[in-house]
Design a protein around this motif. Structure first.
Motif, short mmCIF file in Angstrom:
data_model
loop_
_atom_site.label_atom_id
_atom_site.label_comp_id
_atom_site.label_asym_id
_atom_site.label_seq_id
_atom_site.Cartn_x
_atom_site.Cartn_y
_atom_site.Cartn_z
N ASN A 77 0.83 -1.22 0.00
CA ASN A 77 0.00 0.00 0.00
C ASN A 77 0.86 1.26 0.00
O ASN A 77 0.54 2.25 0.66
CB ASN A 77 -0.96 0.02 1.19
N ILE A 79 1.41 4.20 -1.70
CA ILE A 79 0.63 4.94 -2.69
C ILE A 79 1.50 5.76 -3.63
O ILE A 79 1.30 5.74 -4.85
CB ILE A 79 -0.40 5.84 -1.97
N GLU A 80 2.46 6.50 -3.10
CA GLU A 80 3.28 7.35 -3.95
C GLU A 80 4.15 6.52 -4.90
O GLU A 80 4.36 6.90 -6.06
CB GLU A 80 4.16 8.27 -3.09
N LYS A 83 1.84 5.31 -7.59
CA LYS A 83 1.52 6.42 -8.50
C LYS A 83 2.66 6.69 -9.47
O LYS A 83 2.43 6.87 -10.67
CB LYS A 83 1.23 7.68 -7.67
N GLN A 111 -7.82 -0.75 -0.98
CA GLN A 111 -6.79 0.30 -1.11
C GLN A 111 -7.28 1.31 -2.14
O GLN A 111 -6.93 1.26 -3.32
CB GLN A 111 -5.45 -0.36 -1.51
N GLU A 113 -6.99 4.56 -2.88
CA GLU A 113 -6.17 5.48 -3.69
C GLU A 113 -5.52 4.76 -4.86
O GLU A 113 -5.54 5.25 -5.99
CB GLU A 113 -5.11 6.15 -2.82
N ARG A 116 -8.15 3.66 -7.46
CA ARG A 116 -8.58 4.74 -8.36
C ARG A 116 -7.52 5.03 -9.42
O ARG A 116 -7.86 5.34 -10.57
CB ARG A 116 -8.89 5.99 -7.54
#
Length: 228
Positions: A77, A79-80, A83, A111, A113, A116
């Motif tokens: 997890n 996120i950055e 991304k 999760q 973020e 999406r």
């Protein structure tokens, strides 16, 4: 005087050895870079990820478990990191050895973020996990309300049946706890048009399961839907 009778053959052998050595070294360096990329993703080390990608490391390289760097970031997890990889073109549908992909795993684990991000970058809504289920089914079971809402809005089939013979609605009731989160999820699924009459492999419907487990709020939602 020295003889050069075999000098051509010797040079060819030497060049061949140099070429093989260079290829072996290059392959080792490439494999090392790929391993470092996956490890950096696991740690959430965005700077190292950027450096390795700029250096030409393959973004969708896999480890022994079949994980890509993006899936490793998703598992943690981070996120950055996820991304950074997704925006650089990482495959959000790349599966590991047990048929998980970044999209499917993020959906199943709530999760939001990362989910999406995968949806915005080509997630395959029809893809299924090792149980033959869409991301919506485990998300419903585990009580991830916002994830369920997001997947419904994205267009995931609410009536998909997995290998166990369960829809998202059935799984939310059979494996859920009947609490507030699962009540919300059942309501979301029903409002999205989920067919309440689809039975499991034993011919038991969602309403029958809800009644037998004493899930009165869920049963009430299903009874109302049945009358409409």
């Amino acid at each position: 005087m020295p003889t050069y009778k075999n000098s051509g053959r010797t040079l060819k052998t030497l060049f061949a050895a140099i070429t093989i050595s260079a290829m072996t070294t290059g392959a080792a360096m490439s494999e090392n870079g790929e391993s470092r990329l996956i490890e950096a993703a696991e740690r959430g080390d965005v700077r190292t990820i950027g450096s390795l990608l700029s250096g030409g490391v393959k973004i969708d390289a896999r480890n022994a478990r079949g994980e890509t760097a993006l899936l490793a970031a998703t598992h943690a997890n981070n996120i950055e990191a996820a991304k950074r990889l997704i925006e650089a073109g990482a495959d959000v549908n790349a599966r590991d050895n047990i048929q998980d992909s970044p999209y499917l795993y993020a959906g199943a684990r709530g999760q939001l973020e990362i989910l999406r991000l995968t949806l915005a970058h080509g997630a395959d809504l029809k893809s299924t996990n090792r149980y033959g289920g869409t991301a919506l089914i485990p998300a419903s079971e585990r009580g991830h309300v916002e994830t369920v809402k997001t997947l419904i809005e994205a267009g995931v089939d609410v009536d998909h049946v997995n290998n166990l013979g369960w829809t998202a609605l059935l799984e939310a009731i059979i494996l859920g706890d009947g609490g507030a989160r699962h009540v919300q999820i059942v309501r979301l699924l029903v409002e999205a048009g989920a067919a309440t009459g689809i039975p499991d492999k034993d011919g038991v419907t969602a309403l029958q399961h809800a009644r037998s487990r004493g899930f009165t709020e869920i049963a009430a939602i299903l009874e109302t839907a049945k009358r409409q």
